[in-house]
Design a protein around this motif. Structure first.
Motif, mmCIF file in Angstrom:
data_model
loop_
_atom_site.group_PDB
_atom_site.id
_atom_site.type_symbol
_atom_site.label_atom_id
_atom_site.label_comp_id
_atom_site.label_asym_id
_atom_site.label_seq_id
_atom_site.Cartn_x
_atom_site.Cartn_y
_atom_site.Cartn_z
ATOM 1 N N PHE A 259 40.846 27.042 39.778
ATOM 2 C CA PHE A 259 39.890 28.087 39.392
ATOM 3 C C PHE A 259 38.903 28.389 40.515
ATOM 4 C CE2 PHE A 259 41.752 27.028 35.407
ATOM 5 C CZ PHE A 259 41.555 28.123 34.569
ATOM 6 N N GLY A 260 39.289 28.087 41.760
ATOM 7 C CA GLY A 260 38.402 28.307 42.888
ATOM 8 C C GLY A 260 38.084 29.767 43.162
ATOM 9 N N SER A 261 38.954 30.691 42.704
ATOM 10 C CA SER A 261 38.710 32.126 42.901
ATOM 11 C C SER A 261 38.162 32.802 41.647
ATOM 12 C CB SER A 261 40.013 32.829 43.316
ATOM 13 O OG SER A 261 40.492 32.321 44.541
ATOM 14 N N ALA A 262 37.957 32.021 40.589
ATOM 15 C CA ALA A 262 37.557 32.595 39.302
ATOM 16 C C ALA A 262 36.128 33.113 39.323
ATOM 17 C CB ALA A 262 37.724 31.557 38.195
ATOM 18 N N GLU A 263 35.875 34.046 38.426
ATOM 19 C CA GLU A 263 34.530 34.577 38.212
ATOM 20 C C GLU A 263 34.289 34.673 36.708
ATOM 21 O OE1 GLU A 263 32.001 35.367 40.038
ATOM 22 O OE2 GLU A 263 32.715 35.607 42.101
ATOM 23 N N VAL A 264 33.026 34.693 36.341
ATOM 24 C CA VAL A 264 32.657 34.812 34.928
ATOM 25 C C VAL A 264 31.965 36.145 34.706
ATOM 26 C CG1 VAL A 264 31.405 33.789 32.998
ATOM 27 C CG2 VAL A 264 32.364 32.311 34.773
ATOM 28 N N SER B 111 34.536 42.872 41.779
ATOM 29 C CA SER B 111 34.999 43.586 42.960
ATOM 30 C C SER B 111 35.430 42.550 43.997
ATOM 31 C CB SER B 111 33.903 44.484 43.531
ATOM 32 O OG SER B 111 32.768 43.705 43.893
ATOM 33 N N GLY B 112 36.077 43.038 45.066
ATOM 34 C CA GLY B 112 36.534 42.135 46.123
ATOM 35 C C GLY B 112 38.015 41.866 46.018
ATOM 36 N N VAL B 113 38.688 41.861 47.160
ATOM 37 C CA VAL B 113 40.135 41.607 47.179
ATOM 38 C C VAL B 113 40.353 40.104 47.168
ATOM 39 C CG1 VAL B 113 42.295 41.921 48.425
ATOM 40 C CG2 VAL B 113 40.598 43.754 48.399
ATOM 41 N N VAL B 114 40.803 39.600 46.026
ATOM 42 C CA VAL B 114 41.067 38.179 45.824
ATOM 43 C C VAL B 114 42.445 38.054 45.198
ATOM 44 C CG1 VAL B 114 40.318 36.079 44.631
ATOM 45 C CG2 VAL B 114 38.615 37.685 45.485
ATOM 46 N N GLY B 115 43.203 37.037 45.607
ATOM 47 C CA GLY B 115 44.509 36.822 45.014
ATOM 48 C C GLY B 115 45.567 36.610 46.066
ATOM 49 N N VAL C 59 48.874 40.217 43.105
ATOM 50 C CA VAL C 59 47.604 40.920 42.965
ATOM 51 C C VAL C 59 47.805 42.279 42.280
ATOM 52 C CG1 VAL C 59 47.691 42.029 45.246
ATOM 53 C CG2 VAL C 59 45.475 41.500 44.208
ATOM 54 N N ALA C 60 46.877 42.635 41.411
ATOM 55 C CA ALA C 60 46.987 43.882 40.651
ATOM 56 C C ALA C 60 46.623 45.084 41.517
ATOM 57 C CB ALA C 60 46.072 43.828 39.428
ATOM 58 N N PRO C 61 47.202 46.263 41.242
ATOM 59 C CA PRO C 61 46.956 47.434 42.084
ATOM 60 C C PRO C 61 45.496 47.860 42.141
ATOM 61 C CG PRO C 61 48.262 48.014 40.133
ATOM 62 C CD PRO C 61 48.219 46.539 40.204
ATOM 63 N N GLU C 62 44.758 47.704 41.042
ATOM 64 C CA GLU C 62 43.364 48.150 41.051
ATOM 65 C C GLU C 62 42.518 47.303 42.010
ATOM 66 O OE1 GLU C 62 43.791 45.790 37.084
ATOM 67 O OE2 GLU C 62 45.018 47.072 38.386
ATOM 68 N N VAL C 63 42.926 46.051 42.240
ATOM 69 C CA VAL C 63 42.223 45.212 43.217
ATOM 70 C C VAL C 63 42.432 45.782 44.618
ATOM 71 C CG1 VAL C 63 42.066 42.910 44.240
ATOM 72 C CG2 VAL C 63 42.445 43.160 41.773
ATOM 73 N N LEU C 64 43.682 46.154 44.919
ATOM 74 C CA LEU C 64 44.011 46.684 46.250
ATOM 75 C C LEU C 64 43.372 48.038 46.495
ATOM 76 C CD1 LEU C 64 47.801 45.751 46.399
ATOM 77 C CD2 LEU C 64 45.867 44.534 47.417
ATOM 78 N N MET C 65 43.131 48.789 45.428
ATOM 79 C CA MET C 65 42.524 50.116 45.580
ATOM 80 C C MET C 65 41.034 50.040 45.882
ATOM 81 S SD MET C 65 44.347 52.140 42.436
ATOM 82 C CE MET C 65 46.125 52.255 42.287
ATOM 83 N N GLY C 66 40.476 48.831 45.832
ATOM 84 C CA GLY C 66 39.048 48.683 46.107
ATOM 85 C C GLY C 66 38.163 49.073 44.941
ATOM 86 N N ARG C 67 38.755 49.225 43.771
ATOM 87 C CA ARG C 67 37.977 49.592 42.591
ATOM 88 C C ARG C 67 37.343 48.351 41.963
ATOM 89 N NH1 ARG C 67 42.639 53.176 39.516
ATOM 90 N NH2 ARG C 67 42.708 54.934 40.977
ATOM 91 N N GLU C 68 36.374 48.574 41.093
ATOM 92 C CA GLU C 68 35.923 47.489 40.237
ATOM 93 C C GLU C 68 37.027 47.200 39.226
ATOM 94 O OE1 GLU C 68 32.165 48.707 38.551
ATOM 95 O OE2 GLU C 68 31.105 47.637 40.145
ATOM 96 N N TYR C 69 37.103 45.967 38.787
ATOM 97 C CA TYR C 69 38.199 45.591 37.887
ATOM 98 C C TYR C 69 37.728 44.521 36.919
ATOM 99 C CZ TYR C 69 38.552 41.935 41.490
ATOM 100 O OH TYR C 69 38.275 40.927 42.381
ATOM 101 N N GLY C 70 38.539 44.302 35.888
ATOM 102 C CA GLY C 70 38.195 43.326 34.859
ATOM 103 C C GLY C 70 39.275 42.299 34.656
#
Length: 279
Positions: free
Chosen positions: A153-158, A169-173, A178-189
């Motif tokens: 869980f070192g990359s996890a967020e709450v 936000s931030g490219v992690v994974g 990795v999901a496309p919305e992460v690569l697009m630089g968008r905010e994600y959930g």
């Protein structure tokens, strides 16, 4: 090894090694039970770096999520001048990555049982606002009963909606997952974990990832295209229900992508033989 840790546990042989530390098998001096201890060298992380943040967040998140039958549980943590030690479930039966490499592909009933446990772990994380952000076969351990334990869980967020925190936000994974919305630089959930778990399921059934490239850039381009295919030579034996679930998880439109709870209720997952184990 830390003095306080050694008072409570007998630390035995090394069983794994990572970028920042070493994992040992250990036994409780009080009960004789077997655990793993992950010892992280604090000198390998620097002050305010992302690595240092990971070092601090993982034990906090694991303590927040424990206990759960399909998440690596944290039993104790110790810190000294040089190391952070986390006492965790001992998982002797390798990880999902090793299982897939050895088997090539998994029979659909086995894939379904393992995936149902992984989906249960992810849904539990999301119910506490925890987004794992690095779901992949290497982070899916198998314990002494060959049950899934979601780890790392070192990359996890709450996310704390009450505090106005509804997106990350931030490219992690890892590229394939990795999901496309992460690569697009968008905010994600939290649905980035659903996408990653969909990739894991695809690989269990096919033996290769759904979006492929020779380099990280090519992989990212394939993920962004999101052209999901089911080659007949591999998927001719896979049920329509499994393919339907994959389509609903590997959906570029986040609003149409299933949530982790919806994944658990999907007929294919609900058919898993050990659903009594999921709570």
């Amino acid at each position: 090894m830390g003095e306080a840790l050694s008072q409570d546990y007998d630390v035995l042989e090394e069983v794994g090694r990572g970028r920042f530390g070493v994992v040992y098998r250990c036994t409780s001096r009080a009960t004789g039970s077997t655990f793993a201890v992950k010892s992280i060298d604090k000198s390998l992380t620097s002050g305010d770096s992302l690595d240092a943040q990971c070092l601090l967040i993982e034990p906090k998140i694991l303590a927040h999520l424990s206990p759960h039958p399909h998440i690596l549980n944290l039993y104790a943590s110790y810190e000294d001048d040089t190391h952070l030690h986390m006492v965790l479930d001992f998982c002797p039966n390798r990880d999902l990555h090793s299982l897939i490499i050895a088997a090539g592909t998994l029979p659909e009933p086995q894939a379904c049982a393992l995936f149902a446990q992984l989906a249960s772990a992810i849904a539990h994380c999301h119910s506490y606002g925890v987004v794992h952000r690095d779901v992949k076969p290497d982070n899916v351990l198998l314990d002494g009963r060959n049950a899934v334990r979601l780890a790392d869980f070192g990359s996890a967020e709450v996310l704390v909606p009450a505090a106005g925190e509804t997106a990350l936000s931030g490219v992690v994974g890892t590229p394939y997952y990795v999901a496309p919305e992460v690569l697009m630089g968008r905010e994600y959930g939290e649905k980035v974990d659903v996408w990653s778990a969909g990739v894991v399921l695809y690989i269990m059934l096919a033996g290769f990832p759904p979006f492929y490239g020779e380099t990280a850039v090519e992989i990212f381009q394939a993920v962004l295209r999101g052209n999901l295919r089911f080659p007949a030579r591999v998927f001719h034996k896979v049920s329509p229900a499994a393919k339907d679930l994959l389509k609903r998880m590997l959906c570029k439109d986040v609003s149409r992508r299933l949530s982790a709870e919806q994944v658990l209720r999907h007929p294919w997952v609900a058919s898993a033989s050990d659903l009594s184990d999921l709570t």
